[in-house]
Motif scaffolding. Structure first.
Motif, PDB file in Angstrom:
ATOM      1  N   MET A 144       0.502  -1.802   0.111  1.00 13.50           N
ATOM      2  CA  MET A 144       0.011   0.291   0.010  1.00 13.50           C
ATOM      3  C   MET A 144       0.915   1.060   0.152  1.00 13.50           C
ATOM      4  O   MET A 144       0.997   1.605   1.146  1.00 13.50           O
ATOM      5  CB  MET A 144      -1.104   0.064   1.265  1.00 13.50           C
ATOM      6  CG  MET A 144      -2.259  -0.895   1.525  1.00 13.50           C
ATOM      7  SD  MET A 144      -3.709  -0.207  -0.205  1.00 13.50           S
ATOM      8  CE  MET A 144      -3.793   1.046   0.269  1.00 13.50           C
ATOM      9  N   TYR A 201       1.792   8.169   6.579  1.00 13.84           N
ATOM     10  CA  TYR A 201       0.212   7.856   6.376  1.00 13.84           C
ATOM     11  C   TYR A 201      -0.863   7.580   7.379  1.00 13.84           C
ATOM     12  O   TYR A 201      -0.725   7.220   7.940  1.00 13.84           O
ATOM     13  CB  TYR A 201       0.103   6.948   4.969  1.00 13.84           C
ATOM     14  CG  TYR A 201      -1.160   6.761   4.520  1.00 13.84           C
ATOM     15  CD1 TYR A 201      -1.879   7.547   3.497  1.00 13.84           C
ATOM     16  CD2 TYR A 201      -2.076   5.791   5.559  1.00 13.84           C
ATOM     17  CE1 TYR A 201      -2.704   7.322   3.103  1.00 13.84           C
ATOM     18  CE2 TYR A 201      -3.904   5.679   4.853  1.00 13.84           C
ATOM     19  CZ  TYR A 201      -3.641   6.119   3.231  1.00 13.84           C
ATOM     20  OH  TYR A 201      -5.212   5.802   3.080  1.00 13.84           O
ATOM     21  N   SER A 236      -2.718   4.257  13.188  1.00  9.03           N
ATOM     22  CA  SER A 236      -3.006   5.188  12.101  1.00  9.03           C
ATOM     23  C   SER A 236      -4.301   5.940  12.611  1.00  9.03           C
ATOM     24  O   SER A 236      -4.758   7.228  12.828  1.00  9.03           O
ATOM     25  CB  SER A 236      -1.918   5.557  11.059  1.00  9.03           C
ATOM     26  OG  SER A 236      -3.244   4.440  10.499  1.00  9.03           O
ATOM     27  N   TYR A 237      -4.750   5.332  11.590  1.00 10.92           N
ATOM     28  CA  TYR A 237      -5.872   6.359  11.581  1.00 10.92           C
ATOM     29  C   TYR A 237      -7.222   5.468  11.373  1.00 10.92           C
ATOM     30  O   TYR A 237      -8.040   4.196  11.287  1.00 10.92           O
ATOM     31  CB  TYR A 237      -6.277   6.802  10.141  1.00 10.92           C
ATOM     32  CG  TYR A 237      -6.368   5.850   8.882  1.00 10.92           C
ATOM     33  CD1 TYR A 237      -8.068   5.716   8.671  1.00 10.92           C
ATOM     34  CD2 TYR A 237      -5.364   5.435   8.465  1.00 10.92           C
ATOM     35  CE1 TYR A 237      -7.984   4.227   7.400  1.00 10.92           C
ATOM     36  CE2 TYR A 237      -5.219   4.866   7.101  1.00 10.92           C
ATOM     37  CZ  TYR A 237      -6.453   4.219   6.677  1.00 10.92           C
ATOM     38  OH  TYR A 237      -6.474   3.163   5.632  1.00 10.92           O
ATOM     39  N   THR A 261      -4.630   9.913  14.278  1.00  2.22           N
ATOM     40  CA  THR A 261      -6.079  10.801  13.027  1.00  2.22           C
ATOM     41  C   THR A 261      -7.414  10.011  12.810  1.00  2.22           C
ATOM     42  O   THR A 261      -7.327   8.728  13.316  1.00  2.22           O
ATOM     43  CB  THR A 261      -5.365  11.368  11.940  1.00  2.22           C
ATOM     44  OG1 THR A 261      -6.178  12.191  11.026  1.00  2.22           O
ATOM     45  CG2 THR A 261      -5.217  10.400  10.727  1.00  2.22           C
ATOM     46  N   MET A 295     -10.472   9.805   9.702  1.00  2.46           N
ATOM     47  CA  MET A 295     -10.585  10.225   8.821  1.00  2.46           C
ATOM     48  C   MET A 295     -12.237  10.050   8.610  1.00  2.46           C
ATOM     49  O   MET A 295     -12.382   8.872   8.112  1.00  2.46           O
ATOM     50  CB  MET A 295     -10.588   9.375   7.760  1.00  2.46           C
ATOM     51  CG  MET A 295      -8.529  10.015   7.965  1.00  2.46           C
ATOM     52  SD  MET A 295      -7.265  11.021   8.240  1.00  2.46           S
ATOM     53  CE  MET A 295      -7.387  11.495   6.191  1.00  2.46           C
ATOM     54  N   ARG A 343      -6.942  17.295  14.541  1.00  2.00           N
ATOM     55  CA  ARG A 343      -7.125  15.697  13.638  1.00  2.00           C
ATOM     56  C   ARG A 343      -7.829  14.415  13.700  1.00  2.00           C
ATOM     57  O   ARG A 343      -7.491  13.430  13.174  1.00  2.00           O
ATOM     58  CB  ARG A 343      -5.762  14.804  14.735  1.00  2.00           C
ATOM     59  CG  ARG A 343      -3.961  15.992  14.869  1.00  2.00           C
ATOM     60  CD  ARG A 343      -3.116  14.834  16.268  1.00  2.00           C
ATOM     61  NE  ARG A 343      -3.846  14.956  17.546  1.00  2.00           N
ATOM     62  CZ  ARG A 343      -3.864  13.587  17.832  1.00  2.00           C
ATOM     63  NH1 ARG A 343      -3.779  11.954  17.236  1.00  2.00           N
ATOM     64  NH2 ARG A 343      -4.554  13.203  19.196  1.00  2.00           N
ATOM     65  N   ILE A 376     -10.794  14.686  10.865  1.00  2.00           N
ATOM     66  CA  ILE A 376     -10.203  15.472   9.604  1.00  2.00           C
ATOM     67  C   ILE A 376     -12.438  15.138   8.750  1.00  2.00           C
ATOM     68  O   ILE A 376     -12.286  13.774   8.593  1.00  2.00           O
ATOM     69  CB  ILE A 376      -9.127  14.838   8.532  1.00  2.00           C
ATOM     70  CG1 ILE A 376      -8.213  15.779   9.109  1.00  2.00           C
ATOM     71  CG2 ILE A 376      -9.427  15.865   7.495  1.00  2.00           C
ATOM     72  CD1 ILE A 376      -7.599  17.076  10.004  1.00  2.00           C
ATOM     73  N   VAL A 394     -13.035  14.001   5.522  1.00  2.00           N
ATOM     74  CA  VAL A 394     -13.339  13.849   3.812  1.00  2.00           C
ATOM     75  C   VAL A 394     -14.877  13.449   2.991  1.00  2.00           C
ATOM     76  O   VAL A 394     -15.492  12.838   3.462  1.00  2.00           O
ATOM     77  CB  VAL A 394     -12.198  12.289   3.891  1.00  2.00           C
ATOM     78  CG1 VAL A 394     -10.807  12.717   5.458  1.00  2.00           C
ATOM     79  CG2 VAL A 394     -12.479  10.445   4.648  1.00  2.00           C
ATOM     80  N   LEU A 433      -9.305   5.610   1.655  1.00  2.00           N
ATOM     81  CA  LEU A 433      -8.963   4.818   2.769  1.00  2.00           C
ATOM     82  C   LEU A 433      -9.026   3.680   3.239  1.00  2.00           C
ATOM     83  O   LEU A 433      -9.105   2.803   4.046  1.00  2.00           O
ATOM     84  CB  LEU A 433      -8.968   5.899   3.751  1.00  2.00           C
ATOM     85  CG  LEU A 433      -8.895   7.751   3.900  1.00  2.00           C
ATOM     86  CD1 LEU A 433      -9.810   8.737   4.133  1.00  2.00           C
ATOM     87  CD2 LEU A 433      -7.774   7.115   4.380  1.00  2.00           C
ATOM     88  N   ASN A 446      -9.214   1.059   1.440  1.00  2.00           N
ATOM     89  CA  ASN A 446      -8.248   0.456   0.403  1.00  2.00           C
ATOM     90  C   ASN A 446      -6.811   0.068   1.577  1.00  2.00           C
ATOM     91  O   ASN A 446      -6.253  -0.834   1.470  1.00  2.00           O
ATOM     92  CB  ASN A 446      -7.799   0.702  -0.189  1.00  2.00           C
ATOM     93  CG  ASN A 446      -9.413   0.554  -2.004  1.00  2.00           C
ATOM     94  OD1 ASN A 446     -10.026  -0.720  -1.230  1.00  2.00           O
ATOM     95  ND2 ASN A 446      -9.046   0.712  -2.834  1.00  2.00           N
ATOM     96  N   GLY A 447      -6.974   1.210   2.642  1.00  2.00           N
ATOM     97  CA  GLY A 447      -5.710   1.078   3.325  1.00  2.00           C
ATOM     98  C   GLY A 447      -5.728   0.593   5.005  1.00  2.00           C
ATOM     99  O   GLY A 447      -5.216   0.311   5.577  1.00  2.00           O
TER     100      GLY A 447
END
Lengths: 466, 466
Positions: free
Chosen positions: A1, A169, B259-260, B280, B282, B300, B302, B304, B318, B320-321
């Motif tokens: 990724m 990321y 991460s998110y 964060t 999203m 932090r 956000i 989208v 996002l 896909n991550g």
């Protein structure tokens, strides 16, 4: 990724770039930008030919581009501004294809409506994550707004982000979203942020410029437009910045609170925000590092896209809501047409940028300029190049008086009533010619080296071989 | 300089809306939304016929839509989710045209690639200026993110912003820019923000749901994916929220920093951000008012767009991550296909939302659901409707054990090694049937009342008349 590739070369290869295609660049790092030169050098090394560069501006630091024009790596240029390094080469008739000049509003408009197609966009990003969420607000090369790069990112077939600050990321403070980005490349440096602040963004000490600025501020003060909700743009030239300082004093004195300031933002514009003269700064481009810091920290200082700034085909834009704009000129003629593309010999050394966009959009567009530069007169019978049509220019302010476009007799009366030195533009022209002599009109007659597109896409003028 | 019109009727008239056209809505006010009903009532009064509604979701509060379906004002529906009020009417075969179901990622993808055209978008905006710069973060009806409305604003021929909080121009904290907006209408109220928090966004106290959540959190813990940089989505159902609570304890205990977090955001997700479990949030949609406040205040957290959230044709998204996603199900079959569109009788009462997008994107997609609901078994031989294909579903967690999709034998082994009750999905099915009896399979056989499009636009299943 990850979209991170090991080299610029690899990204170019994967992008499918071919000879004859169009590549694009933004100019947010201005004279500090390394990206355009870096990419062109790479493409030359890879043997590409006949590329067209669509860059929002080409600065003096892009002088190495001339070598690529000579070798045929690059054979087309589309831009909104061209410094004299490349401009002189173009004006000497060395390119086969005319340069296409657009405006800061016309460029994204043409990209969005498909009349200007970008095959591969190269986006210098002061910070990015591995998927291309990127921003100009953070990193060692922070340049602030990436306003001019949005259309490129959104509409180019392939988008390559080049960064010197790779972040985890997802980069939550992104300006441009990963949804538009194909590849990310990390390099040592995308530019020198101190180059963002060019000589045009420092306050003048020239007494003539200060006098002009004082007049211009008073024109605004007495225009009937300076009241709560006032919207304003000033350029980055010394006199323009001095107008901002003068206006600040007037607004504080009169207790007027404006709505927004926009355009390229400087520390002087930040002052206007911080001292309460304006509610917000709408920022398509930071002109100095104080503006960069303010954009990062002040929630009332907002990044906007070039379309939001000035696109004539957007459903609305900020330029069209301006009350007043302060603009420069290299030449102005007695019909108030303004030239900011060429010098008095006809050599390319500038471009519209947002000049004609804001002149058209603002209720009051004021040209500030000294009557002579290097003994050559500002006011001519006919400008060498019409960058901005006189029908959109309202006032010329010089050290010898204020000329109001005759389409605004009311404004003229109003300024006279408060004792401002309103004069006819023809008188100003004659007064200067009595001192400096009437110049030989030396309009170049050679082949067309550049076409100047107005913000609506029509050809407003051509520039010829000197 | 204003796009403000005196009435919704005037805006509709100026938009050029005609019979047979497609209008669109977003669902950020969820069950508190007044806009869809208000617009439909206006259009009915104006005599419009044969309109298609493309709404990101249709909630129970949109029950008045049934009357417009009966009279022929509206004859087409495209949506990502449909509550039972309208769903029952559709399932009873009362519409001539099948409903088109999309996913939260597929909808913006289809709008952007032109396969789903919107003539007039109606955007309920909790705050807007007179030119259409608007946001969901401010105002009495603040709903937070406007993520689902971006594609509508950017691609509809005409865009009407409907607001109950008109702010001075320019609204600097805009989410959707004026460059996309044609008209602005001010109304008394666009919705009831307390309706944003539906019953699905409250934590469960049901011991079975809590047991399931505990298992699910442990599946994540031992999946090998829970490490620094972990990316996570959980739904809004009670068990899903309980997983978030369980995961929080594990992450804090093990010192893991993700991460998110994304998806519809609740106060529980905000907790994960504030206690440092994630870098964060999203946010494509706020599911409760605490999320709205966090989006407004926490840099932090956000907003989208739906494309950034989950579009399969964006250059990346996002979804896909994601490492892990927690999802619900009304039915799941022994091939792990999941139904979230219809109840066990086949009546429409839901939709994919981001279900199949995130299941496809996440490395680990976990279905959490009790084995029976109202004595009807969760696990069937064949789901009535394939909302999410089994190939993208990795684990089913129930109160009687954890079924791992046989395509992941390693995961199965790993979970068994830590003593988790891994069982074959067929055994789970049989165990329940021994208690509750084997249901008569009552798959509806009538005409097609809805087509279910997978995120790539292909028809993954159809729903038939009950």
């Amino acid at each position: 990724m990850s979209k991170l590739l090991p080299s610029l070369k690899e990204a170019v290869t994967q992008s499918g770039l071919e000879d004859g295609m169009t590549i694009s660049f933004h100019h947010h790092l201005r004279n500090g930008d390394f990206v355009l030169n870096m990419v062109c050098a790479q493409l030359a090394e890879m043997g590409f030919r006949n590329l067209t560069i669509n860059a929002s501006s080409i600065h003096e630091s892009h002088a190495p581009l001339v070598a690529h024009l000579k070798t045929g790596v690059v054979t087309g240029i589309e831009t909104n501004y061209m410094g004299s390094a490349v401009g002189r080469y173009v004006s000497e008739g060395n390119m086969e294809n005319p340069v296409i000049f657009r405006t800061h509003g016309g460029r994204p408009s043409d990209i969005e409506n498909g009349s200007s197609h970008i095959d591969v966009a190269f986006i210098g990003a002061p910070s990015s994550d591995c998927m291309g969420n990127c921003t100009g607000k953070l990193g060692k090369s922070a340049c602030g707004s990436l306003g001019y790069a949005f259309a490129d990112a959104m509409y180019a077939d392939k988008v390559i982000v080049i960064t010197d600050n790779l972040m985890p990321y997802p980069l939550s403070e992104f300006s441009i979203s990963e949804i538009y980005v194909d590849y990310v490349v990390e390099v040592d440096s995308i530019g020198e942020p101190s180059g963002i602040a060019s000589s045009t963004t420092r306050m003048t000490r020239d007494p003539i410029a200060l006098l002009i600025a004082d007049y211009a501020a008073k024109v605004i003060q007495h225009s009937g437009l300076l009241k709560d909700g006032f919207a304003f743009q000033t350029g980055a030239g010394g006199a323009s910045l001095a107008v901002a300082a003068g206006l600040k004093a007037i607004m504080l004195d009169e207790g007027i609170r404006g709505s927004y300031c926009m355009g390229g933002i400087t520390g002087y514009t930040v002052d206007l925000l911080e001292c309460g003269c304006f509610e917000t700064l709408m920022d398509v481009q930071c002109f100095d590092l104080r503006a960069v810091e303010s954009l990062r920290k002040n929630s009332r200082h907002i990044e906007v896209t070039a379309s939001h700034y000035a696109s004539p085909t957007a459903k609305s834009c900020l330029a069209n809501g301006l009350d007043a704009v302060i603009l420069g000129a290299t030449q102005i003629d007695t019909d108030f047409n303004v030239n900011v593309h060429t010098d008095s010999q006809g050599y390319i050394m500038g471009g519209s940028g947002g000049h004609s966009d804001t002149a058209a959009g603002a209720k009051l567009s004021i040209i500030v300029a000294p009557l002579t530069r290097a003994r050559l007169p500002l006011i001519t019978e006919r400008v060498n190049c019409i960058s901005t049509p006189g029908s959109t220019v309202d006032v010329l302010v010089t050290q010898r008086g204020i000329a109001v476009n005759p389409i605004h007799p009311d404004l003229s009366t109003r300024l006279l009533e408060v004792g401002l030195p309103v004069v006819d533009i023809h008188s100003l022209k004659e007064a200067v010619e009595q001192i400096s002599g009437k110049p030989n009109r030396t309009a170049p007659k050679g082949k067309v080296v550049a076409k100047v597109l107005y913000r609506d896409g029509s050809v407003i003028d051509t520039i010829r071989n000197v």
